[in-house]
Design a protein around this motif. Structure first.
Motif, mmCIF file in Angstrom:
data_model
loop_
_atom_site.group_PDB
_atom_site.id
_atom_site.type_symbol
_atom_site.label_atom_id
_atom_site.label_comp_id
_atom_site.label_asym_id
_atom_site.label_seq_id
_atom_site.Cartn_x
_atom_site.Cartn_y
_atom_site.Cartn_z
ATOM 1 N N CYS A 46 -9.148 -62.448 -13.211
ATOM 2 C CA CYS A 46 -9.246 -61.840 -11.881
ATOM 3 C C CYS A 46 -8.293 -60.655 -11.761
ATOM 4 C CB CYS A 46 -8.930 -62.873 -10.800
ATOM 5 S SG CYS A 46 -10.227 -64.111 -10.566
ATOM 6 N N GLU A 47 -7.101 -60.782 -12.300
ATOM 7 C CA GLU A 47 -6.132 -59.691 -12.250
ATOM 8 C C GLU A 47 -6.613 -58.482 -13.047
ATOM 9 O OE1 GLU A 47 -2.392 -61.459 -13.390
ATOM 10 O OE2 GLU A 47 -2.354 -62.690 -11.574
ATOM 11 N N GLN A 48 -7.249 -58.726 -14.202
ATOM 12 C CA GLN A 48 -7.794 -57.618 -14.995
ATOM 13 C C GLN A 48 -8.940 -56.933 -14.256
ATOM 14 O OE1 GLN A 48 -8.806 -58.954 -18.932
ATOM 15 N NE2 GLN A 48 -6.703 -59.468 -19.442
ATOM 16 N N VAL A 49 -9.818 -57.733 -13.658
ATOM 17 C CA VAL A 49 -10.940 -57.169 -12.905
ATOM 18 C C VAL A 49 -10.417 -56.385 -11.701
ATOM 19 C CG1 VAL A 49 -13.004 -57.748 -11.545
ATOM 20 C CG2 VAL A 49 -12.560 -58.942 -13.702
ATOM 21 N N SER A 50 -9.404 -56.917 -11.025
ATOM 22 C CA SER A 50 -8.809 -56.221 -9.882
ATOM 23 C C SER A 50 -8.253 -54.863 -10.285
ATOM 24 C CB SER A 50 -7.697 -57.066 -9.261
ATOM 25 O OG SER A 50 -8.236 -58.181 -8.616
ATOM 26 N N SER A 51 -7.657 -54.780 -11.459
ATOM 27 C CA SER A 51 -7.129 -53.497 -11.952
ATOM 28 C C SER A 51 -8.255 -52.478 -12.097
ATOM 29 C CB SER A 51 -6.423 -53.686 -13.294
ATOM 30 O OG SER A 51 -5.250 -54.423 -13.114
ATOM 31 N N TYR A 52 -9.405 -52.927 -12.609
ATOM 32 C CA TYR A 52 -10.556 -52.030 -12.726
ATOM 33 C C TYR A 52 -11.013 -51.598 -11.336
ATOM 34 C CZ TYR A 52 -15.281 -50.310 -13.311
ATOM 35 O OH TYR A 52 -16.414 -49.533 -13.245
ATOM 36 N N PHE A 53 -11.123 -52.565 -10.408
ATOM 37 C CA PHE A 53 -11.564 -52.238 -9.055
ATOM 38 C C PHE A 53 -10.659 -51.193 -8.406
ATOM 39 C CE2 PHE A 53 -13.786 -56.593 -8.219
ATOM 40 C CZ PHE A 53 -14.817 -56.222 -9.063
ATOM 41 N N LYS A 54 -9.362 -51.231 -8.714
ATOM 42 C CA LYS A 54 -8.417 -50.270 -8.140
ATOM 43 C C LYS A 54 -8.575 -48.881 -8.755
ATOM 44 C CE LYS A 54 -5.061 -53.774 -6.930
ATOM 45 N NZ LYS A 54 -3.830 -54.463 -7.316
ATOM 46 N N SER A 55 -9.209 -48.803 -9.927
ATOM 47 C CA SER A 55 -9.367 -47.514 -10.607
ATOM 48 C C SER A 55 -10.640 -46.781 -10.180
ATOM 49 C CB SER A 55 -9.378 -47.711 -12.126
ATOM 50 O OG SER A 55 -10.607 -48.273 -12.560
ATOM 51 N N VAL A 56 -11.472 -47.442 -9.370
ATOM 52 C CA VAL A 56 -12.735 -46.860 -8.916
ATOM 53 C C VAL A 56 -12.897 -47.128 -7.422
ATOM 54 C CG1 VAL A 56 -13.923 -47.075 -11.149
ATOM 55 C CG2 VAL A 56 -14.017 -48.964 -9.504
ATOM 56 N N ALA A 78 -22.983 -54.299 -6.605
ATOM 57 C CA ALA A 78 -21.699 -53.613 -6.623
ATOM 58 C C ALA A 78 -21.893 -52.250 -7.277
ATOM 59 C CB ALA A 78 -20.661 -54.412 -7.392
ATOM 60 N N GLU A 79 -21.496 -51.221 -6.559
ATOM 61 C CA GLU A 79 -21.544 -49.860 -7.088
ATOM 62 C C GLU A 79 -20.109 -49.394 -7.283
ATOM 63 O OE1 GLU A 79 -23.961 -45.817 -6.144
ATOM 64 O OE2 GLU A 79 -23.012 -46.804 -4.445
ATOM 65 N N PHE A 80 -19.841 -48.812 -8.441
ATOM 66 C CA PHE A 80 -18.509 -48.344 -8.778
ATOM 67 C C PHE A 80 -18.571 -46.836 -8.984
ATOM 68 C CE2 PHE A 80 -19.117 -52.655 -10.336
ATOM 69 C CZ PHE A 80 -18.119 -53.323 -9.648
ATOM 70 N N ILE A 81 -17.719 -46.128 -8.247
ATOM 71 C CA ILE A 81 -17.746 -44.667 -8.266
ATOM 72 C C ILE A 81 -16.389 -44.139 -8.717
ATOM 73 C CG2 ILE A 81 -18.042 -42.604 -6.834
ATOM 74 C CD1 ILE A 81 -19.763 -44.475 -4.973
ATOM 75 N N ARG A 82 -16.421 -43.182 -9.630
ATOM 76 C CA ARG A 82 -15.208 -42.520 -10.113
ATOM 77 C C ARG A 82 -15.475 -41.022 -10.128
ATOM 78 N NH1 ARG A 82 -14.005 -45.116 -14.922
ATOM 79 N NH2 ARG A 82 -12.527 -46.449 -13.859
ATOM 80 N N ASP A 83 -14.560 -40.264 -9.575
ATOM 81 C CA ASP A 83 -14.685 -38.797 -9.511
ATOM 82 C C ASP A 83 -16.006 -38.374 -8.872
ATOM 83 O OD1 ASP A 83 -12.216 -38.539 -10.815
ATOM 84 O OD2 ASP A 83 -13.173 -38.660 -12.789
ATOM 85 N N ASP A 84 -16.367 -39.049 -7.785
ATOM 86 C CA ASP A 84 -17.590 -38.766 -7.019
ATOM 87 C C ASP A 84 -18.874 -38.965 -7.821
ATOM 88 O OD1 ASP A 84 -16.212 -38.151 -4.653
ATOM 89 O OD2 ASP A 84 -15.845 -36.097 -5.359
ATOM 90 N N LYS A 85 -18.803 -39.724 -8.907
ATOM 91 C CA LYS A 85 -20.002 -40.020 -9.698
ATOM 92 C C LYS A 85 -20.083 -41.520 -9.931
ATOM 93 C CE LYS A 85 -19.993 -35.652 -12.139
ATOM 94 N NZ LYS A 85 -19.888 -34.967 -13.400
#
Length: 120
Positions: A46-56, A78-85
């Motif tokens: 969960c902590e590893q997944v949370s780190s990813y969620f914080k990066s997007v 769940a949609e994950f967006i980074r740098d508006d993409k």
């Protein structure tokens, strides 16, 4: 928290809210990917997944929830967006089973990555 609130929080990545409701011998299977077989292993993932969620930027949408006694199923996207993409889009169903002490005993997650999905 109720069983449905615990399930919804876990499915939406609000893991820390659910840690106190995990049985010591909880089993979490991410079908086709991973298997975590105790509270410590589940919490570490969960902590590893949370780190990813914080990066997007994340956009969770719950489409269905079904509850019956000690079982709760949550379906959504769940949609994950980074740098508006769009970085990733996942359709998922999590099935939660609670034990007699109202602790999460098993979690089974079915996650399908959809590479060509355009969100609304």
């Amino acid at each position: 928290m109720t069983k449905t609130e615990i399930a919804k929080a876990f499915s939406n990545g609000e893991f820390e809210l659910t840690f106190q409701y995990l049985a010591d011998n909880v089993l979490w299977t991410v079908v086709g990917e991973n298997y975590f077989d105790c509270k410590k292993a589940v919490m570490n993932n969960c902590e590893q997944v949370s780190s990813y969620f914080k990066s997007v930027t994340t956009n969770f949408k719950m489409t269905n929830m079904i509850a019956d006694n000690n079982l709760v199923a949550v379906c959504g996207t769940a949609e994950f967006i980074r740098d508006d993409k769009k970085a990733n889009f996942v359709s998922a169903c999590d099935v939660y089973e609670f034990n007699g002490n109202n602790k999460l005993q098993t979690i089974t997650s079915y996650c399908i990555q959809e590479k060509n999905r355009i969100s609304e």
